[in-house]
Write an enzyme that holds these catalytic residues in place. Sequence first.
Site, short mmCIF file in Angstrom:
data_model
loop_
_atom_site.label_atom_id
_atom_site.label_comp_id
_atom_site.label_asym_id
_atom_site.label_seq_id
_atom_site.Cartn_x
_atom_site.Cartn_y
_atom_site.Cartn_z
CD GLU A 246 10.20 -11.78 -7.77
OE1 GLU A 246 10.02 -11.19 -6.70
OE2 GLU A 246 11.26 -11.64 -8.43
CD GLU B 174 17.11 -12.99 -7.33
OE1 GLU B 174 16.64 -13.45 -6.28
OE2 GLU B 174 16.74 -11.91 -7.82
CG HIS C 186 19.09 -36.71 -4.00
ND1 HIS C 186 19.33 -38.04 -3.73
CD2 HIS C 186 20.30 -36.14 -4.19
CE1 HIS C 186 20.64 -38.26 -3.72
NE2 HIS C 186 21.25 -37.12 -4.00
NE ARG D 30 4.60 1.89 0.00
CZ ARG D 30 5.57 1.60 0.86
NH1 ARG D 30 6.82 1.76 0.50
NH2 ARG D 30 5.30 1.16 2.06
CD1 TRP E 31 0.07 -6.35 -2.97
CD2 TRP E 31 -0.28 -6.99 -0.85
NE1 TRP E 31 0.43 -7.67 -2.86
CE2 TRP E 31 0.22 -8.09 -1.57
CE3 TRP E 31 -0.59 -7.16 0.50
CZ2 TRP E 31 0.44 -9.33 -0.99
CZ3 TRP E 31 -0.38 -8.40 1.08
CH2 TRP E 31 0.14 -9.48 0.33
CB CYS F 192 -0.94 0.09 1.19
SG CYS F 192 -2.09 -1.28 1.31
CE LYS G 59 13.97 -11.40 -9.65
NZ LYS G 59 14.36 -10.60 -8.56
CG ASN H 176 1.43 1.04 4.25
OD1 ASN H 176 2.56 1.49 4.26
ND2 ASN H 176 1.21 -0.24 4.08
N GLY H 177 -0.92 -0.85 6.29
CA GLY H 177 -0.56 -1.68 7.44
C GLY H 177 -1.70 -2.61 7.80
CE LYS I 226 11.90 -2.52 -5.69
NZ LYS I 226 12.30 -3.87 -6.06
C1 G6P Z 1 9.43 -8.29 -2.00
C2 G6P Z 1 10.00 -7.90 -3.34
C3 G6P Z 1 11.32 -8.63 -3.58
C4 G6P Z 1 12.28 -8.34 -2.44
C5 G6P Z 1 11.66 -8.69 -1.08
C6 G6P Z 1 12.51 -8.18 0.07
O1 G6P Z 1 9.02 -9.62 -2.01
O2 G6P Z 1 9.09 -8.21 -4.39
O3 G6P Z 1 11.90 -8.19 -4.81
O4 G6P Z 1 13.45 -9.09 -2.63
O5 G6P Z 1 10.39 -8.06 -0.96
O6 G6P Z 1 12.53 -6.77 0.01
P1 G6P Z 1 13.63 -5.87 0.70
O7 G6P Z 1 13.19 -4.46 0.42
O8 G6P Z 1 13.60 -6.20 2.16
O9 G6P Z 1 14.94 -6.20 0.08
#
Ligand code: G6P
Length: 616
Positions: free
Chosen positions: A496, A489, A512, A27, A74, A2, A493, A100-101, A611
């Site tokens: 996501e 990662e 395994h 956000r 969100w 949010c 990616k 937000n929260g 994010k």
């Molecule tokens: C969310 C984002 C990721 C990020 C993670 C941790 O899930 O989509 O891209 O790696 O948060 O965020 P931070 O700001 O703590 O690195």
Amino acid sequence: MCGIVGYIGKQKASAIILEGLKRLEYRGYDSAGIAIQKNGRFEVAKKAGRVEGLIKSTPALKISGTSGIGHTRWATHGGVTDANAHTHLSSDGKFALIHNGIIENYAGIKKFLLTKGYTFQSETDTEVLCNLIAYHYQKEPATTEGSRFLECVRKTLRHIEGAYGIAVMCSDCPAEIVSARKGSPLILGVGDNEYMLASDVAAIISRTQNVVYLKDGEILHLTARDFSISTLEAEDVSPVIDRVTWSIEDTDLNGSAHFMEKEIFEQPAALENTMRGRFAEDGSTANFGGLNISPVDFRQIDRFHFLACGSAWHACLVAEHLIERFARVPVEVDYSSEFRYRNTPLGKNALFFVVSQSGETIDTLAAMREAKRKGYMVLAVNNVVGSTIARESAGGIYQHVGPEIGVASTKAFTSQLLVGAMLALYIGRMRDMSFSDGVEYVNALKGVPDIVRRTLEQAPHIREIAKRYAHYHDFLFLGRLSLFPVALEGALKLKEVSYIHAEGYPAAEMKHGPIALISENCPSVFLVPSGEMFTKVVSSMQEIKARKGRIIAIATEGCELPEGVADEVISIPACHEAVLPIVATIPMQLLSYYIAVELKRDVDKPRNLAKSVTVE
Ligand code: G6P
């Protein structure tokens, strides 16, 4: 999660707030809403979907009030509907509020308010806040209206458990906004005859670079002429106005199709910025100005704990590998959300690093507080200057990569890898690493921007591969040692941004279980470095090939892959071991990006993600 924005000044508030909301959409982007105050009346427009949809569908936004608040959501409590979108009004219509929260004790408060005759239009936890403010306001004796408004918000917040960044308007107090935070970020932009509040600097940077970072438990009272900050306990706070170093251009696409593309190609410059000024004069080690721990004390540390979420957690796993390999000090890496509730035995001379691009991820913040509560020093690796994690840490390392807007982390992730590599060097040189090995290591790190630039030249080739592989539904990403977290990662990616199922695994461990997935319909992306692991990784590739699996190999230039073992090869330049994870990440970022583009996904705002995750 949010984004909140508020404006008070002389300009038409709606356009400014909507512009701010667009910049905060990373956000959360389930729904958006805005409330403008004019002549003691609220005009509210809110809608499920993006800010753009709100703008197109709502004539109310043409209204000309000069104060207002806006929200991009969100969803947590209640589905993605127009009714659940913010702004929420109290049932007497006196208060308009964005949040937000998460309000954890909302159920009990709602029950109480229902007995008092208050009504609710949404399924959100937020709506109890504006009704509870209305309840206190109606009970409070009518002294001066402004302070009565502020005091009622203060009183309400004392009853609230959970996390919030809020902004409230009261119809009795035109041209006033009260805003507060606990657990969710909040900043104030101090402009020319105007003020803006927001979850993040991105929302206000087009109007001012002068910013006050509010702390947890602080309440902001804005009028068109001035502002004041106090605490929940009604103590006055002297504000510190900071100057943000980046500008509006940093938050624009500047010709790129997506922020993810822009941020991938920004990596050479971003990594240069992470390193700038951070090598010792003798060229054999790293130098960190902000650790706030003397080298002598740092030398006493015999165990490091790293805490993080998401991509940052993967970066920590690489740091673990490099620190143990080059400095021979044990490292533990935990998901922040797990560490909080695990009773991990911790050594006497341990030190914590929390790694977070945003510095606002609630699980990492809570894990950090837990480590501090146990008496440990916590340092932060963080990109957003002035973030809560940065401010609550004892010191740390800023990444300096500029704003990262794409929800999927790219430049912030490789910068975290670089910081991890520099820490391994710093700790290593305090121990057994020789001067000449240190010099070699430093020179390798200095070459990172160039080597990343060369790797990015593979983009057209990777784009062609992406076109051929975009229709698959499952992928495996396989790597060993420091490249295992990089494989994790890579899989993250792809998931996501393209919504394709992908798993990261240590290459040899694939036997395994995951090998059961292998067929011509499940391609594998192999990370194939030269050196001691080369033949081992190639054996794993042969095992996949024997089962008709297709293989994309990301392999060091000059490696002689056996004939037919890979269907596609993406070459990466040969490099130092500490640099390899960074270089190997680049092709996987490009592959995910181009597959997502091919599938016409919403690359910068993938479904269900946000994010900055500021709820547990
Ligand atoms: C969310 C984002 C990721 C990020 C993670 C941790 O899930 O989509 O891209 O790696 O948060 O965020 P931070 O700001 O703590 O690195």
